[in-house]
Each structure stands twice: as C-alpha cells, then as structure tokens.
Design a protein around this motif. Structure first.
Motif, PDB file in Angstrom:
ATOM      1  N   ALA B   2       0.833  -1.266   0.037  1.00 49.06           N
ATOM      2  CA  ALA B   2       0.033   0.001  -0.091  1.00 49.06           C
ATOM      3  C   ALA B   2       0.913   1.367   0.010  1.00 49.06           C
ATOM      4  O   ALA B   2       2.095   1.110   0.463  1.00 49.06           O
ATOM      5  N   LYS B   3       0.157   2.367  -0.331  1.00 47.31           N
ATOM      6  CA  LYS B   3       1.053   3.604  -0.594  1.00 47.31           C
ATOM      7  C   LYS B   3       0.843   4.508   0.885  1.00 47.31           C
ATOM      8  O   LYS B   3      -0.251   4.354   1.360  1.00 47.31           O
ATOM      9  N   GLN B   4       1.946   5.146   1.110  1.00 48.36           N
ATOM     10  CA  GLN B   4       1.683   6.032   2.327  1.00 48.36           C
ATOM     11  C   GLN B   4       1.977   7.482   1.793  1.00 48.36           C
ATOM     12  O   GLN B   4       2.782   7.745   0.851  1.00 48.36           O
ATOM     13  N   PHE B   5       0.940   8.269   2.514  1.00 47.08           N
ATOM     14  CA  PHE B   5       1.137   9.663   2.143  1.00 47.08           C
ATOM     15  C   PHE B   5       2.210  10.419   2.973  1.00 47.08           C
ATOM     16  O   PHE B   5       1.967  10.407   4.260  1.00 47.08           O
ATOM     17  N   LYS B   7       5.854  13.030   3.105  1.00 48.86           N
ATOM     18  CA  LYS B   7       6.663  14.309   2.777  1.00 48.86           C
ATOM     19  C   LYS B   7       8.003  13.450   2.136  1.00 48.86           C
ATOM     20  O   LYS B   7       8.420  12.740   2.438  1.00 48.86           O
ATOM     21  N   MET B 176       3.986  16.665   0.178  1.00 50.12           N
ATOM     22  CA  MET B 176       3.549  15.240   0.373  1.00 50.12           C
ATOM     23  C   MET B 176       2.880  14.714  -0.786  1.00 50.12           C
ATOM     24  O   MET B 176       2.073  15.416  -1.385  1.00 50.12           O
ATOM     25  N   GLU B 177       3.215  13.386  -0.753  1.00 47.94           N
ATOM     26  CA  GLU B 177       2.480  12.480  -2.042  1.00 47.94           C
ATOM     27  C   GLU B 177       2.446  11.025  -1.460  1.00 47.94           C
ATOM     28  O   GLU B 177       3.274  10.626  -0.659  1.00 47.94           O
ATOM     29  N   PRO B 178       1.746  10.360  -2.334  1.00 45.20           N
ATOM     30  CA  PRO B 178       1.643   8.808  -1.980  1.00 45.20           C
ATOM     31  C   PRO B 178       2.990   8.358  -2.446  1.00 45.20           C
ATOM     32  O   PRO B 178       3.538   8.643  -3.422  1.00 45.20           O
TER      33      PRO B 178
END
Ligand SMILES: Cc1ncc(C[n+]2csc(CCOP(=O)(O)OP(=O)(O)O)c2C)c(N)n1
Ligand code: SF4
Lengths: 479, 350
Positions: B2-5, B7, B176-178
């Motif tokens: 899974a992706k994490q949001f 920085k 911040m991004e995934p």
C-alpha cells in the motif's frame, strides 16, 4: 628520527613502503622532531595491548599527515582539523575498534577548534594525541594558536602580540573544564624521565578507550627545531624554558577509575521489524468509492488562514481522503518564516491522472479561514470556481460574480454546536464534500481521520464536525 | 504494498533505512530539517546511529569516517550547508568513499532565503570543491523518487566507490505525495577496502593525498576511467511527448512538473511540445539531447536559477538548434501562465 625508533615497534611497518622516494627505512621527520617520539610511544602501547589489528589511526594535515607510512594498523587521512569528526564516524561504526585522532596544534587548536571541542564534549570514546610544537611545521613555520607571546614566526615576524594575535590557546585547560572527558594530561617530550611520563599517559589513554571509559586527551609539548630555528640539541631546553612555564605539564583530569562504562547492546532487526518500525503501511487501504459523474473534476485547492486554525491539517486531510478514494494527490505547504508570520496556506491537488505541478497558482477551490487570506487569494480563483469561507470570522462580501462564494460559520458552529472551535476545519471539510458535489464522501473522510488526528479522543468530534458542515452546506445550497 | 502519504524529505529517510543506511550525521537547516528529524526518530529505534553534528563540516567528516569504516551512511543539508560540506565531499571523492549527500536546495547567494531555488546545480554538478572529480547527481521530482533515488544513490555509491548526491528543490522536499516503499535491502555488498578497525581490514588505508605528481595523475586518471564508466551506464532521464514535438522543454525537479502541466495545456491547443527531464544531472543525458538536435527540435530550458543546466544543454547540442532559456530565482516558481507564454514564444521563434 631513525635513532628514536631504533628498536622498531611491531606496530610499525618493517619497511615504509608507502613512503615516496628511496629511503624507506627512515621516517620523513626532521632530526629532533617530537612526532617521531610520540609515534614510538603509541606504537609500543599498541604492541603491548595487542591493538594494531583493531586500531584505526586518523592522521591530520600537518607534518604527521604521513603517519600512515609507519603505523601498521587501519589508517585514514583526514582533512585539516577534522580528524575528531572522522574519528567519531569510525568509532560509532565499530565501537569495538580503537580510534586514535593524531593532531598538530594548527590542526587541532586552529582550524579544527570546533571539531575537537565538540568531540570532547560529546565524550566520544576516542583517544586524541595532540602534538603542541607552538608552530605550523609542515607549511614552514607560521604562527599557531599555541605560539608563545613574543615568539617570531614567519607570520608573526615582529613577535606574537596580545593586541594583534592574542594569547596562546591552552587546550588541556579548556578541554578539562568539560564534563565528558575522562582523562586529560599534558606531557613533555624532552628527557628520558619526561618521555617515560608521556609513555604512561599514552598507555593510560588507550587502555581507558579499550575499557570503553570515554574521551581521552594527551597533549605533548614537542620540538620543531627546524621551524623554531633552534639547534636540535637546544630544542629540549627551549621546551623546558619557554613552553613549560606557559603550558604546565600535569594531569588536568583523571576520572578513569570512577567513570561508569555504559554497556552496549547489539541487536539485528529482521526486514519485518524494519518495516514495522518505519510505520510503513502493509495492507491495501483504499476504500471503495465511486466518483459521482458531476463531482468537481481534478480540483486544484488552496486552503488558507491563520496558523493554528488547522489549515495545513485540513489540506492534509483533503489530500489523504483523495488518495483513499483512489485519486492522484499532492499537498504542498507554505513553509518557514511565512508560517511564523502567523498565516499558513497549502496547495492540494486531487486528480484522476498523474499530477504535473503541485503548485496551485489559480485555484478551482479556495477555503479561507480569515480575512487576509480571502483578500489575498480570492482574485486567484478561476472563473467558475468555488470559494468557501468562514463567515464567523470574515465580515466581507465577495465582489466577484464569476465564482460561487459560500460563507458559512465554520468556527461558530464548531464552537456552539460541537463545543470546540478548533474543529472548524473539519466543518469546512463537510462543506467541501457537499459543495464539490462529492469528490469523495464522508465515509472516505472518516477512514482517514485516525491518520490525521493524532489525539484519539478528538476523532469522534471531528466526525461530527464533518457531518455538521455537510448539513449547513446543504441548507445553504438548498440541496 | 500500500502507499503511504508522506513528505519527500521523510521518504528520503525511510528509503535510506530500507537501503541499509546505518548512520546519519547532519546539521539542521530549512528546508531539509525534516530529514534530520525523521532520521533522529527512526534510526535509533533500529539500533542505528543518528548524530546531530556541530556543523555541516563536522557532519560530512563524520560521514567520511563512517564511510571509511565501510557502512552505508548519509548526510543531508540545504544550499548554505552544502557549501560547507564541499571540502569533505572533495576528500570523499578523492579517497573514493561511498556515501550519500542529500541537498534540499534553497535560495542564495549568501543566506538568500528558504524558498526553493535550483541554484546549487553548479556547485553539485560541476564540483563545488577543489580538484578533479565528479559527483553523481540525482534529481527527483516527486516523493516516490525521493525514496527510490535515495535507495539508488546508495547502490551507485557502493558500486563506484564515490559520493552520490540526491538534489531536490525545497518544494520536492516539502511536498507530500503517496509513496510505495519497497522491501528492505538485505545482503549488502562487502567492502574489503574499508578501515573498520578489524583484523580483516587493518592493512587498509583511506587517503586522498598523493605527493608525487605522477602518482596523483595516475589516481585522477583512475577516477576519470570510473567516471567514463558511469557516463556509459548510469544516465537516466524521462521523456513526455517528445517524439512528434517541434519544441522540447527541459527541466528537472519541480520545474519538470510545472512544465508537464504547461505542455498538457498547449497540447490541448494542438501544439507539438514535449518534455525531457534529466534524472541524472551528472551523468547528463547529452547523447539524447544531441539526437534531439539531429532531429531539428527546438529546445527550451527552464530552471529556478539564472541558467546553469542550460550550459550543459548547449554543450550537448553544440549550437545546432536554438536553445532558449527561462529562469526564475529568489524562490519564485514559474507560474502556469509564464510557462505557457514561454512555450508559445519559443515555439514561434526561428
Ligand atoms: C584547509 C587547509 N588550510 C590550510 C592548509 C595548509 N596547512 C597544511 S599543514 C598546516 C599547519 C599544520 O600545522 P600543525 O597542525 O601545527 O602541524 P605540524 O606540521 O606542526 O605538525 C597548514 C596550515 C591545508 N592543508 N588545508
Ligand atoms: S618541520 Fe618541525 S614538526 Fe615538521 S617534521 Fe620537522 S621538526 Fe617535525
């Protein structure tokens, strides 16, 4: 210095292969130089403690830059003055190694003044051997921080003066005032008796390091006949008569016996433990959500207000909710002094495809929490765009007729109905859900609240704030 | 996974730890401080080293020591701090030490400001320290690449025994991004050349001094043979709609993203414009640029500086095609409107 290392220590190489030129069995030091004596004392201690295979010696910039010609141990040559920092990196990598920072007075007390002081103050478990010859040897006799008052060098040709260059720097005195060092002694490399004393000091320092006690520092008053322009046979007398009165030889600090050794534990971590420790997500966390066909498409959002109004947090929540709902998202804060001025804003993009610029110059949506933000950014809303603003704090009418402006009492509602004015940002979130015609819904927002609200007991409150925001937005829009 | 949001700056640290980075030495500076802060939080939890050094000079020399002792190690800073690190970086290049230096660039000269500029291009790509050396410079443009290129940097540093730079502007660091994080790297390559204070390594020497001119020349030639290998193998760039383009825009970091948006806008109007984004600023994609020149494409370089990478573009194309330049400085970022106008201007120019 061939005679001082006549019976060569085993921790010296037999032949100095690394040395340039033909004479590979004598050192490069001048006759009468103190470096050779100190080298010998260190190498003999390394022999006796069986240390060479565990030792890393950092050589400085100065005449001892080539210490690695001689010492049969791990060698690192460091930049001028930086040996204590380099030693820090080595020792902390392998705490079982014995790390020696070997430095001259220009290196240690001049250019490297901060590195030595800070390594000492941190109590790095290294041994520093400091050759104080009151002059820059390698570069040909310029003034050192330890040059004596009145002493002529090539850069103090009229003699060092208090008015121009100030007093000689006393490193043992300085370092012994710090709490961390365990052992600080100044010795003198003159006659046999004093060299024996120096020998004891070197051994004591290395032993203390082997036992993990802490930072040890030995300063050696040392001859540089070449640059003092003193005949070799008179150099020792010069140390005794000129240097020792200024730099007294003595033990400044010795807490080796009483210092506790902090035990170290070495643990290795499995990949699973690493992933867990890094708080990395493991499962797939998107929630099922279908974008209504008439929802705002690819909104570029600006959120602005005072610091402390939860502006950045609302932006984060918008982006995280967008991510959960399956969109591409970016969040970009204003940062630094801009925030210190009391205002904060952030740019959020939520899009179906890959996002180019994370910057939002002209926004589709502006969510404003104070008058200045509205004034600053309202004109940058695209025609047809949406402005949501906190009517409890902003007493303005929006002049523009080409945008949809919706003033709602975010703060007042949060205050009166929810009992906590700080939930105003999530009231705005609720309003955004409705006014954007469902870019995502309240269920998506609910799923990300635990990620953005650190205090667990506030999650429920913010859930209610979202619901309240949706209600008043629906009422206002008549939908 | 899974992706994490997250920085960009934090993604650097997580990527570094996943890549096996054992130690971080650094000194705080905006807009890079989150890197130090995340390193300070996570590294000790895994029994690894974080140390706030007395200065950037201290930090890079601690890195020098730790790299000499054979571990994966990094430091991070922003432009003024990088200026201070240049001495140590030169030493590390000379002594052939593997380490990673992250630069989250800001405005200069002097104290400048903390807003994003790309004016460290020359000090990183051209060698801000003394002597004949080159640094591999990687330029991420999103949070995912902050992780991926940091990990790649450790691999390159080990493979070529050289310092590797990850250089991102303040926006790429702060944004911040995934991010999808890969699994931790296990089984790092051994470093038999290190000086770790162990019986296996005690014969080793780490140094950058070579007194004899012939020896030093031989050493430098050795470094440059290595650099030639890097140039042959490690160039990375990304293209977007280049094939049919009359005008190719060139930008790195956040500028490449702004250009992408601009290109989408002019494409919608039927204009043939593409994007080339160097990911490695050195080695530079000069061969690809030369081919674009062969095809007669016009080029437009956009940077957040007064024109630094544009010099390399001009060298690559040898003035065979027009190379336009547009730059903003001081922390200003070209707006969508400016990008649009510049593209139109250069598309029409002859
Ligand atoms: C950054 C830098 N500045 C200056 C020098 C020139 N330099 C080489 S050795 C030295 C002084 C060394 O004196 P000291 O530390 O007292 O050692 P000694 O030669 O007396 O043993 C200087 C200034 C240098 N190599 N690097
Ligand atoms: S110049 Fe001085 S310090 Fe250097 S080797 Fe000669 S006597 Fe020793």
């Amino acid at each position: 210095m061939a005679e001082t290392i006549f019976r060569k220590a085993k921790s010296f190489y037999d032949v100095y292969e690394r040395k340039a030129g033909a004479n590979k069995d004598v050192t490069h030091y001048c006759p009468g130089c103190g470096h050779g004596i100190l080298h010998k004392l260190i190498a003999e201690a390394m022999d006796d403690f069986d240390l060479k295979e565990h030792t890393v010696l950092i050589s400085p910039v100065g005449c001892s830059v080539f210490a690695y010609y001689y010492f049969d141990c791990g060698n690192i040559q460091a930049a001028h003055g930086r040996a204590p920092a380099v030693a820090t990196g080595v020792k902390r990598t392998n705490p079982d190694s014995v790390v020696i920072s070997y430095q001259g007075d220009g290196d240690l007390a001049g250019i490297g003044g901060n590195e030595i002081l800070q390594a000492a103050n941190r109590g790095e478990r290294i041994s520093v051997f400091f050759v104080n010859n009151a002059i820059y040897g390698m570069t040909g006799g310029q003034m050192a921080p330890t040059t004596l008052l009145g002493m002529r060098t090539t850069t103090s040709p009229h003699g060092r003066s208090i008015g121009n260059e100030g007093y000689p720097l006393h490193m043992c005195e300085l370092i012994s005032t710090l709490e961390a060092p365990v052992y600080v002694e100044r010795v003198s490399l003159t006659d046999a008796k004093h060299i024996m004393q120096a020998r004891r000091a070197v051994r004591k320092a290395l032993k203390a390091q082997m036992e993990g006690k802490g930072f040890t520092f030995v300063e050696a008053l040392s001859a540089c006949p070449t640059n003092w322009k003193v005949p070799t046979r008179e150099a020792n007398r010069w140390i005794v008569e000129m240097m020792e009165p200024v730099f007294p030889i003595k033990v400044f600090k010795d807490e080796i016996e009483t210092r506790e050794v902090v035990p170290r534990e070495k643990k290795t971590y499995t990949p699973h433990e690493i992933v867990e420790t890094l708080d990395l997500p493991t499962g797939d966390e998107t929630v099922s959500f279908v974008r209504p066909p008439n929802a705002l498409k690819d909104p570029e959002i600006k959120v602005a207000g005072f610091g402390g109004q939860g502006v950045l947090l609302l932006g984060l929540a918008l982006a995280q909710a967008g991510m959960r709902a399956g969109y591409h998202v970016t969040w970009l804060p204003s940062y630094g002094p801009e925030m210190r001025g009391g205002t904060a804003n952030c740019h959020v993009r939520i899009a179906e495809g890959r996002i180019g610029s994370p910057l939002v110059h002209e926004s589709d949506v502006l969510i404003a929490f104070n008058g200045p933000s509205l004034d600053k950014f309202a004109s940058l809303v695209k025609p047809g765009g949406l402005i949501l603003y906190d009517s409890s704090l902003i007493d303005r009418t929006i002049e523009r007729t080409d945008v949809k402006a919706l003033g709602l009492p975010f703060t007042e509602l949060a205050d009166k109905e929810l009992g906590n004015g700080r939930a105003s940002n999530f009231v705005a979130m609720g309003a955004f859900i409705v006014a954007s015609r469902g870019v995502f819904d309240e269920h998506v927002v609910k799923s990300i609240l635990p990620l953005v609200i650190k205090r667990k007991n506030l999650i429920e409150l913010n859930e209610r704030a979202v619901a309240a925001g949706m209600r008043i937005a629906r009422e206002a829009l008549g939908s | 996974m899974a992706k994490q949001f997250i920085k960009g700056n934090e993604a650097v640290v997580k990527g570094a730890i996943l890549a096996g980075c054992q130690a971080y030495y650094g000194y705080p500076i905006t807009p890079a401080s989150e890197i130090a802060e995340a390193a300070a939080y996570y590294l000790p939890l895994l029994g690894r080293t974080f140390l706030q050094a007395e200065s950037e000079i201290g930090a890079i020399n601690m890195v020098y020591g730790a790299a000499s002792a054979g571990i994966r190690v990094m430091t991070a800073s922003s432009s003024p701090g990088i200026s201070l690190k240049q001495e140590g970086i030169s030493y590390a290049a000379g002594a052939e030490l593997s380490c990673v230096v992250v630069d989250i660039t800001r405005g200069g000269p002097g104290l400048g400001n903390i807003a994003p500029e790309q004016s460290d291009y020359n000090q990183m790509v051209k060698g801000g320290g003394h002597g004949n050396y080159k640094l591999i410079v990687l330029a991420p443009n999103c949070a995912q690449e902050m992780c991926d290129l940091t990990m790649h940097a450790f691999d390159l540093a080990d493979r070529y025994r050289t310092p590797v730079v990850v250089m991102a502007d303040g926006f790429v660091g702060q944004m911040m991004e995934p991010v999808e994080f890969p699994a931790p790297v296990v089984d790092l390559p051994p470093k038999p050349w290190a000086t770790a204070g162990t019986p296996e390594t005690y014969k080793n020497l780490i140094t950058s001094i070579d007194l004899e001119p012939d020896d030093l020349e031989r050493h430098i030639n050795h470094l440059y043979a290595k650099y030639a290998e890097i140039e042959a193998n490690e160039v990375r760039y990304e293209e977007y709609m280049v094939d049919d383009a009359d005008l190719v825009c060139i930008g790195f970091g956040v500028v490449s993203r702004i250009l992408q948006s601009g290109i989408e806008r002019v494409r919608a109007e039927g204009k043939k414009v593409g994007l080339l984004r160097p990911i490695t600023l050195w080695p530079f994609p000069e061969k690809r640029l030369a081919r674009l020149a062969d095809e007669g494409k016009k080029l437009l370089v956009m940077e957040m500086n007064k024109g630094m990478m544009v010099d390399d573009v001009r060298l690559a194309v040898q003035h065979r095609v027009p190379v336009g330049f547009y730059g903003r400085v001081g922390g200003n970022v070209p707006s969508g409107r400016e990008v649009y106008d510049q593209i139109m201007l250069h598309l029409e120019a002859v």
